[in-house]
Design a protein around this motif. Structure first.
Motif, PDB file in Angstrom:
ATOM      1  N   UNK A  59       0.830  -1.204   0.000  1.00  0.00           N
ATOM      2  CA  UNK A  59       0.000   0.000   0.000  1.00  0.00           C
ATOM      3  C   UNK A  59       0.863   1.251   0.000  1.00  0.00           C
ATOM      4  N   UNK A  60       0.582   2.173  -0.918  1.00  0.00           N
ATOM      5  CA  UNK A  60       1.151   3.519  -0.822  1.00  0.00           C
ATOM      6  C   UNK A  60       0.100   4.366  -0.108  1.00  0.00           C
ATOM      7  N   UNK A  61       0.435   4.854   1.078  1.00  0.00           N
ATOM      8  CA  UNK A  61      -0.530   5.588   1.887  1.00  0.00           C
ATOM      9  C   UNK A  61      -0.102   7.047   2.009  1.00  0.00           C
ATOM     10  N   UNK A 115      -3.483   2.176  -3.456  1.00  0.00           N
ATOM     11  CA  UNK A 115      -3.187   3.554  -3.053  1.00  0.00           C
ATOM     12  C   UNK A 115      -4.271   3.957  -2.066  1.00  0.00           C
ATOM     13  N   UNK A 116      -3.865   4.558  -0.960  1.00  0.00           N
ATOM     14  CA  UNK A 116      -4.815   5.046   0.043  1.00  0.00           C
ATOM     15  C   UNK A 116      -4.559   6.532   0.262  1.00  0.00           C
ATOM     16  N   UNK A 117      -5.590   7.362   0.134  1.00  0.00           N
ATOM     17  CA  UNK A 117      -5.410   8.786   0.426  1.00  0.00           C
ATOM     18  C   UNK A 117      -6.461   9.262   1.417  1.00  0.00           C
ATOM     19  N   UNK A 153      -7.610   1.950  -5.810  1.00  0.00           N
ATOM     20  CA  UNK A 153      -7.457   3.261  -5.169  1.00  0.00           C
ATOM     21  C   UNK A 153      -8.575   3.447  -4.145  1.00  0.00           C
ATOM     22  N   UNK A 154      -8.199   3.431  -2.874  1.00  0.00           N
ATOM     23  CA  UNK A 154      -9.151   3.659  -1.788  1.00  0.00           C
ATOM     24  C   UNK A 154      -9.060   5.127  -1.385  1.00  0.00           C
ATOM     25  N   UNK A 155     -10.129   5.856  -1.647  1.00  0.00           N
ATOM     26  CA  UNK A 155     -10.137   7.302  -1.430  1.00  0.00           C
ATOM     27  C   UNK A 155     -11.091   7.673  -0.302  1.00  0.00           C
ATOM     28  N   UNK A 156     -10.528   8.260   0.735  1.00  0.00           N
ATOM     29  CA  UNK A 156     -11.355   8.845   1.790  1.00  0.00           C
ATOM     30  C   UNK A 156     -11.443  10.336   1.459  1.00  0.00           C
TER      31      UNK A 156
END
Ligand code: ADP
Ligand code: PLP
Ligand code: ZN
Length: 297
Positions: free
Chosen positions: A7-9, A80-82, A110-113
């Protein structure tokens, strides 16, 4: 999945306390992920304290880190988590990062919060809202807004479960196949609404998880929730319900532990006593016991 995730966080870092990467990295590591954090800001503490100090990364500085990784062939990520993003240039660069990572791994999730605000209050610059809506949401595989953020992104106000389900459908139409509205405040309990569009032909699978509202204001819970949803969804890619049940179970255990320590504190209660007790809850993060079950619509 048996293949381990990487994961790139890209989130905030606080020296003390648990928000942003500080509340996402350790839980993801506990769930077996390699996690590479990029700290979008480095602050002494979270912004719920009376004051804070620190530095903010800009879009160019973010891109230079990506170039450094690329030069050494280090850009393969499964996720990817942002989370919270403070400036337009940084959010625009995130869009470039998504494209770059997908050029290396077309299956990148891509998990986007879409952190924009809470309880009717915007805590980003208003010019970021249309960028989220028009450019970021369409790239996301999973989106984890709270109630207010779901309203901002759909332009619809949410007053009922039916409104929330409609908002999820609207968000699927914009891109993400998984949508989790992490908290809905429409009755005495707290509701989480999940929606998984498995294919374009059928209606999405939608569910809710109801949990008791704890009378305290925690910080970093949204960041922890997004990380846990990412983690459990990788293990249960075909059941957002199961992933959400497990994420909620870990989160409730962390909050219970946090509240226990808070109530046991002999000193005058301060913000710092409500910092999430992540380290003390590591067993419950690794092996959550599901108490609140998903109900299908
Ligand atoms: P955000 O900080 O992004 O607004 P939420 O408020 O949606 O995030 O919180 C994320 C999750 O944290 C919720 O789904 C819920 O499981 C948990 N949570 C947060 N605050 C509380 C609370 N006061 N009582 C019970 N659960 C909470
Ligand atoms: N990042 C920073 C630097 C913060 O100060 C905060 C909240 O104060 C957050 C992120 C967000 O926390 P939450 O997960 O509660 O939305
Ligand atoms: Zn949030």
């Amino acid at each position: 999945s048996s293949e381990s995730g990487r994961v790139l966080s890209i989130q905030s870092h606080t020296v003390q306390g648990y928000v942003g990467n500080k509340s996402a990295v350790f839980p993801l590591q506990l769930l077996g992920f390699d996690v590479d954090p990029i700290n979008s800001v480095q602050f002494s503490n979270h912004t719920g304290y009376p004051t804070w100090k620190g530095q903010v990364l800009d879009g160019e500085q973010l891109w230079s880190l990506i170039e450094g990784l690329e030069a050494n062939n280090l850009l393969f990520y499964t996720h990817l988590l942002t989370g919270y993003i403070g400036s337009l240039s940084f959010l625009e660069t995130i869009l470039e990062v998504v494209h770059k990572l997908r050029s290396v791994n077309p299956n990148l999730l891509y998990v986007c919060d879409p952190v924009m605000g809470d309880e009717g209050k915007l805590y980003i610059k208003p010019e970021l809202v249309p960028l989220y809506k028009d450019k970021v949401v369409p790239l996301a595989s999973m989106l984890t807004p709270n109630q207010f953020e779901a309203e901002l992104l759909t332009g619809c106000s949410i007053h009922s479960e039916a409104d929330a389900l409609e908002a999820c459908k609207k968000l699927h139409g914009a891109g993400p196949s998984k949508v989790v509205i992490t908290s809905l405040d429409i009755n005495s309990d707290l509701l989480l609404i999940g929606s998984h569009l498995e294919n374009e032909e059928d209606a999405p699978k939608q569910f809710l998880i109801s949990m008791p509202k704890i009378p305290a204001y925690f910080t970093g819970t949204g960041d922890l929730m997004a990380a846990l949803l990412l983690g459990w969804s990788y293990k249960y890619p075909n059941s957002l319900e199961t992933a959400a049940e497990l994420a909620v179970a870990s989160l409730q255990a962390v909050l219970e532990r946090t509240l226990l320590d808070y109530n046991a504190a002999k000193v005058q209660p301060e913000v710092k006593q409500l910092e999430l007790r992540l380290i003390q809850s590591q067993e419950q993060i690794k092996h959550p016991i599901v108490e609140f079950h998903a109900k299908r619509f």
